[in-house]
Scaffold this motif. Sequence first.
Motif, short mmCIF file in Angstrom:
data_model
loop_
_atom_site.label_atom_id
_atom_site.label_comp_id
_atom_site.label_asym_id
_atom_site.label_seq_id
_atom_site.Cartn_x
_atom_site.Cartn_y
_atom_site.Cartn_z
N MET A 4 0.83 -1.18 0.00
CA MET A 4 0.00 0.00 0.00
C MET A 4 0.88 1.24 0.00
O MET A 4 1.84 1.34 0.74
N ARG A 5 0.52 2.21 -0.84
CA ARG A 5 1.25 3.47 -0.88
C ARG A 5 0.32 4.55 -1.41
O ARG A 5 -0.37 4.33 -2.41
N LYS A 6 0.30 5.70 -0.77
CA LYS A 6 -0.45 6.83 -1.30
C LYS A 6 0.26 8.12 -0.97
O LYS A 6 0.95 8.23 0.06
N GLU A 7 0.08 9.10 -1.84
CA GLU A 7 0.70 10.41 -1.66
C GLU A 7 -0.37 11.45 -1.36
O GLU A 7 -1.49 11.38 -1.89
N LEU A 8 -0.03 12.41 -0.52
CA LEU A 8 -0.97 13.45 -0.14
C LEU A 8 -0.19 14.65 0.35
O LEU A 8 1.04 14.59 0.47
N TYR A 9 -0.90 15.75 0.64
CA TYR A 9 -0.26 16.94 1.17
C TYR A 9 -0.77 17.23 2.57
O TYR A 9 -1.97 17.06 2.87
N VAL A 10 0.14 17.64 3.44
CA VAL A 10 -0.21 18.15 4.76
C VAL A 10 0.40 19.55 4.88
O VAL A 10 1.34 19.89 4.15
#
Length: 223
Positions: free
Chosen positions: A1-7
């Motif tokens: 599992m891998r996901k990219e996002l912004y914080v």
Amino acid sequence: MRKELYVYHEGKPVQAVIRTYTERDFDGLIEVQRVSFPPPFPEELWWSKEQLTEHVVRFPEGALCAEVNGVLIGSMTGLIVSDEAVEEAHSWSAITDDGYIRNHDSTGHTLYVVDICVVPEFRKTGIGKWLMQTMYETVVQLKLNRLLGGGRMPGYHLHAGEATPEEYLERVLRGEWNDPVISFLLRCGRVPVGISEQYLEDEQSLNYAVLMEWRNPFNSSSL
């Protein structure tokens, strides 16, 4: 599992990755614990490589980490348990096998939270909430009934002379008091289902914890 996002970190969007952790991450995961739980927190309670090995071998879907620019900044770990295992009062030590999760039961219907941890620099950026959201997605993917775990009550010692643990929780729910852990879990969508005594040795919580769950809305048997 891998996901990219912004914080948002220091007012600016920063790209983060949430993924499954593996053996190559062990040193970084232990460093996350060292930074997050400095003395007087006992060093022997940080993750060991033996525990982390059990996590990635027994239930890799429940072994999550967060990183920014290739540096680990947080982690979350879970295991699956049977309904019978959580029907009665239990301690963190008993339900998680002291963090080794050798009692992981792939036939169970509850994903139990072993640990969630974010380094101080990235707290209040939303990364902890994203780790929790990702674990909810694991519950949905595996068609489990719910996520469950015990939340510390670190603010309770300040009010123990005027309120029972149940009264303390009720006043947090009414918004009269704020608890760093319970309030965070509420913002993540978790719902209190009971108080557990002698859950974890913790002076601030006087060893109490609030059992809090998230029900899988896509599984009718969980409703």
